[in-house]
Scaffold this motif. Structure first.
Motif, mmCIF file in Angstrom:
data_model
loop_
_atom_site.group_PDB
_atom_site.id
_atom_site.type_symbol
_atom_site.label_atom_id
_atom_site.label_comp_id
_atom_site.label_asym_id
_atom_site.label_seq_id
_atom_site.Cartn_x
_atom_site.Cartn_y
_atom_site.Cartn_z
ATOM 1 N N ASP A 285 62.183 -109.035 40.253
ATOM 2 C CA ASP A 285 63.615 -109.080 40.464
ATOM 3 C C ASP A 285 64.039 -109.850 41.393
ATOM 4 O O ASP A 285 64.154 -109.067 42.752
ATOM 5 N N GLY A 286 64.363 -111.100 41.647
ATOM 6 C CA GLY A 286 64.583 -111.773 42.731
ATOM 7 C C GLY A 286 65.969 -111.320 43.308
ATOM 8 O O GLY A 286 66.413 -111.620 44.740
ATOM 9 N N ASN A 287 66.591 -110.829 42.743
ATOM 10 C CA ASN A 287 67.901 -110.240 43.161
ATOM 11 C C ASN A 287 68.083 -109.021 44.094
ATOM 12 O O ASN A 287 69.088 -108.634 44.769
ATOM 13 N N VAL A 288 66.856 -108.320 44.165
ATOM 14 C CA VAL A 288 66.837 -107.218 45.128
ATOM 15 C C VAL A 288 66.176 -107.272 46.368
ATOM 16 O O VAL A 288 66.264 -106.441 47.042
ATOM 17 N N GLY A 289 65.940 -108.674 46.605
ATOM 18 C CA GLY A 289 65.237 -108.967 47.963
ATOM 19 C C GLY A 289 63.826 -108.935 47.844
ATOM 20 O O GLY A 289 63.276 -108.244 46.901
ATOM 21 N N VAL A 290 63.185 -109.406 49.153
ATOM 22 C CA VAL A 290 61.814 -109.529 49.167
ATOM 23 C C VAL A 290 61.426 -108.626 50.287
ATOM 24 O O VAL A 290 61.580 -109.097 51.427
ATOM 25 N N TYR A 291 60.587 -107.670 50.041
ATOM 26 C CA TYR A 291 60.172 -106.790 51.337
ATOM 27 C C TYR A 291 58.688 -106.607 51.166
ATOM 28 O O TYR A 291 58.083 -106.602 50.021
ATOM 29 N N GLU A 292 58.160 -106.301 52.199
ATOM 30 C CA GLU A 292 56.585 -106.368 52.558
ATOM 31 C C GLU A 292 56.048 -105.169 53.091
ATOM 32 O O GLU A 292 57.291 -104.194 53.715
ATOM 33 N N GLU A 293 55.074 -104.749 53.061
ATOM 34 C CA GLU A 293 54.300 -103.427 53.558
ATOM 35 C C GLU A 293 53.636 -103.968 54.927
ATOM 36 O O GLU A 293 52.828 -105.129 54.932
ATOM 37 N N THR A 294 54.130 -103.350 56.103
ATOM 38 C CA THR A 294 53.663 -103.770 57.449
ATOM 39 C C THR A 294 53.392 -102.342 58.254
ATOM 40 O O THR A 294 54.170 -102.364 59.155
ATOM 41 N N PRO A 295 52.181 -101.728 58.025
ATOM 42 C CA PRO A 295 51.863 -100.273 58.755
ATOM 43 C C PRO A 295 51.782 -100.694 60.189
ATOM 44 O O PRO A 295 51.065 -101.933 60.501
#
Length: 406
Positions: A285-295
């Motif tokens: 769902d492009g409307n919720v933003g694009v987030y990544e995992e970066t430990p």
């Protein structure tokens, strides 16, 4: 008699003058590549500070997680330990088991070494307890030769991802490899699906214990995951494999993709490294933003350390650009020190992926309570084996959430 005592005293004083102060480090860098790279860090330190003797005890990753609690509560605690930023660090800081490191940054503030965004993941109650050393991105790694063989291109959307999975399956290739013997790889799947379906704030509120696991929005996350399970896209018998075991299927071309951190290249054979590439986890769902995992990985000093002064000398040494630059180049990691440039094109691509995102999370077992993380990831594995039990598993997770977060 007096002459003999005088000689003995002179010998003792001479020995004391040449005796080195010991710094004991317990490390979880047990894979060959990071272990060798850390040895080079220690060699650099001892060359610069010859009055110290550094003793490194290295433990398998999963054993380390269990033993750390024992060490931190022991009178024989090591002086420095490797660990993870965020909630995993705060859990011990809250219990008074760590020494604050603020005096290390008395001449230069924390932000003079590291991105300001790293500070919240390194502090508790206004004090710094964690020294960031490296960080890395998660993404979907794939075997480029397998993709080329079947004329596949890296998918961008969820529907494209399902198409790639189906093509691989039809050609006898396992679409997605995963090893769940030690649970945590499932955390990446849950995090990404939740952030792609519900967004970052929802995910952070959920891991903070503010949202019930029986919420319909959480169930929706598992419904996407269930598509992959029901279609047989995951590696069979995955609970029998460690993450390294599962990676070998990707390296041999028997599997096409693997959702994993950059450290997968640490265990890849030399002849395979250049055949690995990665793409961003598919957009749902492009409307919720694009987030990544970066430990973020790094170091802490136990409150019961026998040599806290030496430990802090070593910790400050680790913060330097020179040290982090060397380590990042050896492993292809992104250094926490903000003045170290990405060591190669692969790392630059990972950094670009992160910079192009709307925000980042640490990881499920670093963003939520440790007890909740262990319970939750057990249920993730159970779900992947028995997806028909979803409603029961969500109720069990909700019961645990209420118990832990009260």
């Amino acid at each position: 008699m007096k002459r003999g005592l005088l000689v003995l005293l002179v010998v003792i004083l001479a020995f004391s003058a040449f005796a080195k102060t010991k710094i004991v480090i317990n490390s979880n860098a047990s894979d060959p590549a990071p272990r060798e790279a850390f040895k080079h860090v220690v060699d650099m330190f001892q060359e610069k500070y010859p009055d110290y003797e550094v003793v490194v005890n290295t433990f398998p990753h999963e054993d380390f997680k269990t033993l750390l609690r024992t060490w931190l509560n022991s009178k024989e605690a090591p002086d420095v330990v490797t660990w993870f930023a965020g909630e995993r660090m705060r859990y011990f800081a809250e219990k008074g088991l760590l020494l604050p490191l603020d005096d290390i940054f008395s001449d230069k503030p924390f932000e003079a070494y590291f991105p300001a965004s790293f500070k919240s993941a390194s502090e508790y109650d206004g004090k710094i307890y964690f020294l960031p050393f490296t960080w890395y991105w998660w993404s979907v790694y794939y075997n480029t030769e397998v993709f080329k063989k079947y004329s596949l291109t890296p998918p961008v959307t969820w529907s494209q991802f399902l198409h790639v999975c189906e093509v691989l399956k039809e050609n006898g290739v396992t679409p997605i490899t995963i090893g769940t013997k030690y649970l945590w790889p499932t955390g990446g799947w849950f995090d990404y699906l939740d952030m792609r379906v519900n967004g970052y704030k929802f995910h952070m509120d959920l891991t903070a214990g503010k949202i019930p696991y029986t919420d319909a929005r959480v169930k929706k996350v598992f419904e996407y995951w269930k598509q992959l399970v029901d279609n047989g896209y995951f590696l069979a018998n995955h609970s029998s494999y460690t993450w390294q075991d599962a990676a070998s299927f990707l390296f041999r071309g028997e599997a096409g993709m693997y959702l994993m951190g950059q450290f997968i290249k640490d265990v890849a054979p030399a002849e395979v490294k250049d055949k690995l590439d990665f793409f961003r986890f598919p957009i749902i769902d492009g409307n919720v933003g694009v987030y990544e995992e970066t430990p973020i990985d790094g170091f802490m000093v136990p409150a019961k350390a026998k040599n806290p002064e030496g430990a802090k000398v070593f910790i400050k040494f680790l913060a330097s650009k020179e040290v982090q630059d060397m380590y990042s180049k050896e492993l292809g990691r992104l250094a926490a020190n903000k003045y170290v440039t990405p060591p190669d094109a692969h790392a630059q691509k990972g950094l670009d992926l992160v910079l192009a995102s709307d925000g980042v999370a640490q990881f499920y077992d670093r963003d939520t309570d440790p007890e909740m993380a262990t319970f939750g990831m057990n249920k993730f594995v159970e779900f992947m084996t028995f997806p028909q039990r979803l409603d029961i598993l969500l109720k069990q997770m909700e019961f645990q959430r209420r118990k832990i977060f009260k």
